[in-house]
Structures are given as C-alpha cells and as structure tokens.
Design an enzyme around this catalytic site. Structure first.
Site, mmCIF file in Angstrom:
data_model
loop_
_atom_site.group_PDB
_atom_site.id
_atom_site.type_symbol
_atom_site.label_atom_id
_atom_site.label_comp_id
_atom_site.label_asym_id
_atom_site.label_seq_id
_atom_site.Cartn_x
_atom_site.Cartn_y
_atom_site.Cartn_z
ATOM 1 N N PHE A 1 -1.868 -0.881 -10.116
ATOM 2 C CA PHE A 1 -2.487 -2.001 -9.409
ATOM 3 C C PHE A 1 -3.787 -2.482 -10.042
ATOM 4 O O PHE A 1 -4.374 -3.451 -9.592
ATOM 5 C CB PHE A 1 -2.681 -1.707 -7.912
ATOM 6 C CG PHE A 1 -3.416 -0.425 -7.599
ATOM 7 C CD1 PHE A 1 -4.777 -0.315 -7.813
ATOM 8 C CD2 PHE A 1 -2.736 0.646 -7.041
ATOM 9 C CE1 PHE A 1 -5.459 0.846 -7.497
ATOM 10 C CE2 PHE A 1 -3.408 1.821 -6.713
ATOM 11 C CZ PHE A 1 -4.773 1.916 -6.944
ATOM 12 N N ARG B 1 -3.362 8.655 -5.790
ATOM 13 C CA ARG B 1 -4.025 7.688 -6.673
ATOM 14 C C ARG B 1 -4.297 8.354 -8.016
ATOM 15 O O ARG B 1 -4.842 9.461 -8.057
ATOM 16 C CB ARG B 1 -5.333 7.249 -6.034
ATOM 17 C CG ARG B 1 -6.070 6.206 -6.849
ATOM 18 C CD ARG B 1 -7.189 5.626 -6.033
ATOM 19 N NE ARG B 1 -7.821 4.508 -6.698
ATOM 20 C CZ ARG B 1 -8.633 3.655 -6.091
ATOM 21 N NH1 ARG B 1 -8.887 3.797 -4.803
ATOM 22 N NH2 ARG B 1 -9.191 2.675 -6.734
ATOM 23 N N ARG C 1 -17.289 1.076 -1.551
ATOM 24 C CA ARG C 1 -16.348 0.659 -0.518
ATOM 25 C C ARG C 1 -16.817 -0.699 -0.010
ATOM 26 O O ARG C 1 -17.969 -0.851 0.369
ATOM 27 C CB ARG C 1 -16.367 1.684 0.621
ATOM 28 C CG ARG C 1 -15.205 1.537 1.600
ATOM 29 C CD ARG C 1 -15.287 2.557 2.714
ATOM 30 N NE ARG C 1 -15.045 3.927 2.299
ATOM 31 C CZ ARG C 1 -13.844 4.427 2.000
ATOM 32 N NH1 ARG C 1 -12.779 3.668 2.070
ATOM 33 N NH2 ARG C 1 -13.712 5.675 1.639
ATOM 34 N N LYS D 1 0.871 -1.177 0.000
ATOM 35 C CA LYS D 1 0.000 0.000 0.000
ATOM 36 C C LYS D 1 0.905 1.222 0.000
ATOM 37 O O LYS D 1 1.510 1.565 1.006
ATOM 38 C CB LYS D 1 -0.922 0.008 1.226
ATOM 39 C CG LYS D 1 -1.859 1.179 1.190
ATOM 40 C CD LYS D 1 -2.861 1.130 2.303
ATOM 41 C CE LYS D 1 -3.895 2.220 2.146
ATOM 42 N NZ LYS D 1 -3.326 3.519 1.882
ATOM 43 N N ARG E 1 -8.074 11.135 -7.456
ATOM 44 C CA ARG E 1 -9.056 10.436 -6.618
ATOM 45 C C ARG E 1 -10.415 11.139 -6.670
ATOM 46 O O ARG E 1 -11.442 10.512 -6.582
ATOM 47 C CB ARG E 1 -8.465 10.440 -5.200
ATOM 48 C CG ARG E 1 -9.339 10.117 -4.054
ATOM 49 C CD ARG E 1 -9.338 8.641 -3.830
ATOM 50 N NE ARG E 1 -9.991 8.305 -2.577
ATOM 51 C CZ ARG E 1 -11.272 8.491 -2.321
ATOM 52 N NH1 ARG E 1 -12.049 8.998 -3.238
ATOM 53 N NH2 ARG E 1 -11.775 8.146 -1.151
ATOM 54 N N GLU F 1 -0.792 4.062 -8.029
ATOM 55 C CA GLU F 1 -0.421 5.098 -7.068
ATOM 56 C C GLU F 1 0.857 5.761 -7.571
ATOM 57 O O GLU F 1 1.799 5.069 -7.983
ATOM 58 C CB GLU F 1 -0.197 4.436 -5.698
ATOM 59 C CG GLU F 1 -0.136 5.375 -4.540
ATOM 60 C CD GLU F 1 -1.503 5.804 -3.987
ATOM 61 O OE1 GLU F 1 -2.559 5.477 -4.593
ATOM 62 O OE2 GLU F 1 -1.516 6.476 -2.948
ATOM 63 N N LYS G 1 -7.728 -2.473 3.642
ATOM 64 C CA LYS G 1 -6.433 -1.834 3.929
ATOM 65 C C LYS G 1 -6.018 -2.161 5.355
ATOM 66 O O LYS G 1 -6.844 -2.239 6.265
ATOM 67 C CB LYS G 1 -6.512 -0.323 3.695
ATOM 68 C CG LYS G 1 -7.655 0.395 4.376
ATOM 69 C CD LYS G 1 -7.793 1.816 3.822
ATOM 70 C CE LYS G 1 -9.005 2.515 4.395
ATOM 71 N NZ LYS G 1 -9.333 3.775 3.746
HETATM 72 P P1 ATP Z 1 -10.041 5.883 0.768
HETATM 73 O O1 ATP Z 1 -9.398 5.927 -0.570
HETATM 74 O O2 ATP Z 1 -10.282 4.500 1.255
HETATM 75 O O3 ATP Z 1 -11.173 6.836 0.955
HETATM 76 P P2 ATP Z 1 -7.808 7.301 1.614
HETATM 77 O O4 ATP Z 1 -7.790 8.037 0.332
HETATM 78 O O5 ATP Z 1 -7.675 8.066 2.872
HETATM 79 O O6 ATP Z 1 -9.040 6.396 1.795
HETATM 80 P P3 ATP Z 1 -6.296 5.119 2.376
HETATM 81 O O7 ATP Z 1 -7.204 4.923 3.524
HETATM 82 O O8 ATP Z 1 -4.902 5.415 2.720
HETATM 83 O O9 ATP Z 1 -6.690 6.256 1.444
HETATM 84 O O10 ATP Z 1 -6.385 3.819 1.416
HETATM 85 C C1 ATP Z 1 -6.856 3.710 0.136
HETATM 86 C C2 ATP Z 1 -5.889 4.255 -0.907
HETATM 87 O O11 ATP Z 1 -4.661 3.546 -0.919
HETATM 88 C C3 ATP Z 1 -6.345 4.082 -2.327
HETATM 89 O O12 ATP Z 1 -7.322 5.009 -2.677
HETATM 90 C C4 ATP Z 1 -5.041 4.260 -3.119
HETATM 91 O O13 ATP Z 1 -4.820 5.618 -3.349
HETATM 92 C C5 ATP Z 1 -3.990 3.797 -2.153
HETATM 93 N N1 ATP Z 1 -3.247 2.583 -2.567
HETATM 94 C C6 ATP Z 1 -1.927 2.414 -2.404
HETATM 95 N N2 ATP Z 1 -1.522 1.226 -2.851
HETATM 96 C C7 ATP Z 1 -2.606 0.587 -3.332
HETATM 97 C C8 ATP Z 1 -2.816 -0.693 -3.933
HETATM 98 N N3 ATP Z 1 -1.838 -1.569 -4.115
HETATM 99 N N4 ATP Z 1 -4.091 -0.998 -4.294
HETATM 100 C C9 ATP Z 1 -5.094 -0.128 -4.107
HETATM 101 N N5 ATP Z 1 -4.941 1.092 -3.556
HETATM 102 C C10 ATP Z 1 -3.720 1.460 -3.156
#
Ligand code: ATP
Length: 603
Positions: A346, A259, A423, A254, A275, A305, A429
C-alpha cells in the site's frame, strides 16, 4: 572519554525519577561527548549496543556474569549468588565485591568508553562453541579494571537490566535541549521527525553533534534502516471520515494481517521489518525470494500487509493463521507451505535513491503501481477513489465481503505526505466493529496479574492492563480483564509473565489498584469492551476529561490476540482513548440515546 563519566551519569539519573531532571542532566553531558563517541554513548545510555532494530543481544545469563565476577573477586559463583539474593540485584553485589577486592589490582588503567564498547561488542558477537568462555573472559577483564560504580552498571547492562528510565523520547528531549537552540519545541519536533526516518538515535546524535539542527537535513531514508510506520486515526462513521478529507479520499481494503516494511536492496536479499521494527525476514523465506523480481527497479522500500491466503482460490484467510508463523525459527519452509501468504502493498517510501516521504499519497501510489510486477506472492492493496457516501458504503461492504476488517481511508490532499511515526487524519481506519455498538479493539499492556481461584488456582486468572501515555512515558491502568481467556492461554501467559514479576509497582506504571503480582510492562494484549467510562479508580487519561477521573473500559474481554508485533510503547495511547471516548459520546448523542453511562466530558 572515560567510562567513569557515563557511570557517573547513570548514577545521577538513577537518583531521580523526574523526566525533566533527567533531560537536564543528559543535556549537560551530551555536548561534552567527543564526536567520535556520541553514537556509542547514546546506544549505551539506552542499554543497547546498536539501534534496536538490529536486534543485537549480549546473550549474557546471570550465571555467566557471576562466573566473571568470581574470577575477579576470588569468591565462588555460588557465594556470589547468595550475596545477590540478599541485594536482589547482581549489579549492587558487583559493586560491593569490587569495593572489597584485593588492592593489588587497583593499578589497572581506567576504562575508556570506546574500549568498553568494543569489549561488549565482542561479547555480543561471540556465538557457538566456546562463546560462553569468550563472554566470561571478556567480561572478567572489564570487571578487573572497572571501578565499583562502573561494575554495578556494566553488570546491569549486560544482563539487560539497565532500568534507568532513559527512554527514546527522553533522549530526544535531551538532544533538543543540547543542540536545538532557543526554540526547544521546534527543535524537538525536527529531531523526532529525523529519528522517525532512520530509527537510529546514534546517527541523529552524531549529526547533531557535527552540525546542529541543520545537519539533520542529511538524514535520509535508507535501505536497512526501518522508517517508523505512519499510523491512522479513527472516526465513528463513514460520513465523518469523508468530512475529514475535503480534498478527496481514496479507500483501500484494510487487510487483517501483519504490517511489513520491505527493504529491497539493489543486490542481495531484502530485509523485512515488523510494525515494531524487528527484522522478521527469516520467517518469510518465500517473500524474500519473490520480492526482488516483483519490483521493476531497486533499491526500494515498500510497505504492505502480509495476509494468509487460500492457495487454491486466493481468498483471504483469518489472521490467526499467520500468527502461527510468527517467531518461528525452525521448519520455516514447512510453515511457508502450510500457511501460504500474500503481501499486499500500500505504500512506497524509497525508489532508487529518491525518498518519496515528501510526496503526496496519490503520487506515491501511482509510482507504486508502476513499480510493481504483481505475482502470486506480491500484489497491490485494492483501492478506489471515493466520490461520496454511497460509494464509500459500497466499497466498505465489498471489503467486508472479501474478508477484510474494514477500509483504510487515505487523504488525496497535496499535503498527504508520508508522516513517519505519526498518527493523524491523513489515514483513517474504519472497521466492521464500528458499525456495532462495541468500540474498536484496544491494545493494552499487562502491568499486573491476579491469581486465579478454584480450577484456576496456581495460575493467573485476571490481569491489570494499561494504556500508554507518551507525554509522561508511563503506562496508566484502564481495567482489570479476566474474561475471554481459555485455560491454555492462561497457563501460557502465566508461564511467560512470571519472569517479569517485580516486587513493587514499576516506576513507569500509574495505578490505584494493587494487583497480586506487579509485572514489568512487556506484553501487549488486544481486548474489547462495551464502552469507555469515566472512572475514579483507573488512571488512563487521568484528569483529562474530568478532575479526579480517569478512563476505564467496561466489560473488557480478551479477543484471543496477543500483539507480539507491538512493543509496549506502541499500545493504544491515552490520547487515543480520549478520542474514542469523545466519539462514543458524540455517537450516543447523535443516536439520541443520551449520554454515555458516566456523563459526557466537560468541554
Ligand atoms: P495502529 O497501527 O493504528 O497502532 P493496529 O496495529 O492495532 O493500530 P489497526 O488499528 O488495525 O492496527 O490499523 C492500522 C493497521 O492496519 C496498519 O498498521 C496496517 O498494519 C494495517 N493495514 C491494513 N491494510 C492497510 C492499508 N491498505 N493501508 C494501511 N494500513 C493497512
């Protein structure tokens, strides 16, 4: 269709704040809109000219709108400014002015919806020298022919202040009611699914108008139209993650970056969407250049990412570095050199003409691996299929050692399709923070501010922040946060947020606390706290866990990270908070530390 019909609808919507009523009002009118105009009608209802991701802005300042009004009403720009000060709304002032305009102009033909749209479009397209002139003249012509009520809403529209409350979700409700037949719920979810694939309400409306729900089958993933990102759930332990994926799991690193969904056409330059579906390609010229040759065939839509890397070693660098490149318009090449990035893929959503959304994740990943020609600029997210807990633990540790924030578990089940905009537990995660007692970070929307004292006098010293409740489309307060800000960031936040101040609590905000200054929800901050607790004061998930109580974050602290890549509606939701709270209670019970501070939720 006459513009007056839309203006009348705006008026009726303005008269109510009840989402259900707005839905019924819309559902009554929408089927009567001619097929050729339904898309324009839907964009205009949202205060837009095109789908949001196209980023079309009218670029009309207050002063220009006043000039146009002055031309029509015979008053001066300054006198109009004075009048508007009194009403607090230039739209209301326009209405008044036109009610008292000279009678000789009343014979102008009424405005049609399409020609009004075209005039607004010309205004939006006017750039460069002489563009202000074009905007003022075009708008004055509209004002000359507008009725007072039309003028009121047109002025609000061009100033971007059409705060009617017709949000995307309400429009989807209304479309389901208008075209969905007897099963509202089923229709609503099919419409939302289609919308998540194209992000274009105009297209969805047009198809529904043409052929009802069945026509939604024609909605396809397309290069240039961003797909709403699939989102991940959380679990408090790796064991819990694996339990959720009995049909097999693969873990991926991760990465802590940005994104990006890259749309790579057969010919020409790719487009990169953030995003929140903003077109951010201009900020990453080296990616635009590298992408076409990184894929064995095109068109394609890939997701990954974008992370800052050390050019010498290829090691990951802290996320903050990439944020230096966000939002830049100048010196892009210089920043590209100073902050080198790598794009780690990814997912694969489209290959050639074929949509891959309906394929299970292992198949999409296999195809992605075949498609990619890795280079210094573009690579694959590190991944491993996980057989059991020890393997999960060691992969997680490897991810941390390599500078990642954790892992993303992905279900290998046959049903693990790409669920646009949803979601769910197909992706989970698990981050470094979860191994400490601290909860995950939470992305909150600033809805109010408190003035600082002492050396912080004159700037905001703390903020009232809220989570998003998608069911009611409201922002419900979670805490007041004043820690974690340095003087510089407070100064900047004060400067940025001042323009968002509103005299009263915005309708979409639910709060018991009253801050010094109410703010229109716009900015998303990342915060972290000690734990979530039940609170009689805060309104997040109010009444959902216990009657008379909402959720509050204890000892909140700003992490220093502005989530500019998130729209307010993409902040942490109240539903996620409920699950985080439940995880916290379960974890406390498992560790034998008793209940969380305010007791466990009633089941
Ligand atoms: P969310 O996108 O769940 O609303 P967030 O933007 O705060 O939350 P995180 O909670 O950190 O992000 O986790 C999701 C994000 O992790 C994804 O939207 C993507 O940007 C990132 N990410 C990093 N590596 C990966 C991966 N291998 N597969 C999917 N997402 C990944």
């Amino acid at each position: 269709m006459r513009l007056s019909e839309l203006a009348e609808l705006y008026e009726r919507i303005e008269g109510t704040s009840k989402r259900l009523e707005i839905r019924h009002l819309l559902a009554e009118v929408i089927p009567t809109v001619p097929e050729a105009e339904i898309d324009l009608f839907l964009y205009l209802l949202q205060g837009q000219l095109r789908p949001e991701y196209e980023g079309i802005e009218l670029g009309m300042a207050d002063s220009l709108a006043r000039k146009a009004l002055a031309l029509v009403s015979g008053g001066s720009g300054d006198s109009i400014k004075e009048l508007a000060k009194g009403s607090g709304d230039l739209g209301d002032t326009a209405r008044e002015l036109l009610e008292h305009r000279p009678r000789s102009l009343d014979d102008a033909p009424p405005l049609e919806l399409t020609e009004t749209y075209q005039a607004l479009w010309r205004m939006a397209r006017a750039t460069g020298e002489g563009s202000q002139e074009v905007k003022v003249r075009t708008f004055a012509e509209l004002m000359r022919r507008a009725s007072p009520v039309e003028a009121k809403h047109l002025v609000r529209f061009v100033l971007g202040k059409l705060r009617l409350g017709v949000k995307e979700m309400t429009l989807l409700d209304a479309l389901a009611e208008a075209f969905g037949g007897p099963d509202f719920k089923e229709a609503r979810s099919r419409i939302e699914e289609a919308f998540n694939v194209t992000s274009d309400l105009g297209e969805i409306g047009r198809r529904l108008r043409q052929g009802g729900l069945a026509a939604l089958r024609e909605v396809r993933v397309a290069v240039g139209k961003p797909v709403r990102p699939m989102l991940a759930e959380r679990e408090p332990s790796l064991a819990a993650v694996l339990k959720r994926m009995p049909e097999g799991a693969a873990f991926e690193y991760k990465y802590d970056g940005l994104r990006i969904q890259a749309h790579v056409p057969a010919e020409g330059s790719p487009r990169l969407f953030s995003r929140r579906l903003e077109d951010i390609g201009a900020q990453f010229p080296e990616l635009l250049a590298a992408l076409p040759s990184s894929l064995a065939s095109r068109p394609a839509i890939v997701e990954g990412e974008c992370v800052p890397v050390d050019p010498e070693t290829g090691d990951l660098r802290p996320f903050q570095e990439i944020s230096r490149r966000r939002g830049r318009k100048h010196d892009l090449e210089k920043y590209a050199e100073e902050v080198p990035i790598r794009y780690l893929l990814f997912d694969l959503l489209l290959q050639g003409e074929e949509s891959l959304l309906g394929l299970p994740y292992p198949e999409r990943r296999r195809r992605l691996e075949e498609l990619l020609r890795p280079s210094g600029q573009v690579g694959l997210a590190t991944r491993r299929e996980i057989g059991g807990l020890p393997e999960a633990e060691s992969f997680f540790q490897e991810a941390l050692a390599d500078g990642c924030e954790g892992i993303m578990a992905k279900s290998m089940a046959p049903g693990s399709t790409y669920r646009a905009g949803a979601r769910g537990f197909w992706w989970i995660k698990y981050k470094r923070e979860y191994t400490h007692e601290l909860a995950d970070t939470i992305d909150v929307v600033v809805v109010g501010a408190f003035w600082g004292r002492g050396k912080r006098a004159g700037k905001f010293g703390a903020f009232l922040v809220a989570a998003y409740d998608p069911d009611t489309e409201t922002f419900a307060t979670l805490c007041k946060v004043g820690s974690g800000f340095d003087e510089e960031s407070l100064e900047k936040l004060t400067a940025d947020l001042r323009g968002r101040a509103v005299p009263d609590r915005p309708e979409e905000v639910t709060s018991h606390l009253v801050p010094d200054v109410w703010l229109e929800p716009s900015l998303v901050l990342e915060i972290r706290g000690a734990e979530l607790s039940l609170s009689p004061v805060h309104r997040a998930a109010f009444g959902r866990l216990r009657e008379g109580f909402g959720l509050a974050l204890r000892f909140p602290r700003y992490t220093g990270r502005l989530r500019e890549d998130k729209a307010p509606e993409q902040a942490t939701t109240t539903g996620e908070l409920v699950r985080l709270y439940q995880n916290q209670v379960r974890k406390a019970a498992a560790e034998g530390t008793g209940e969380s501070s305010e007791g466990s939720p009633p089941t």
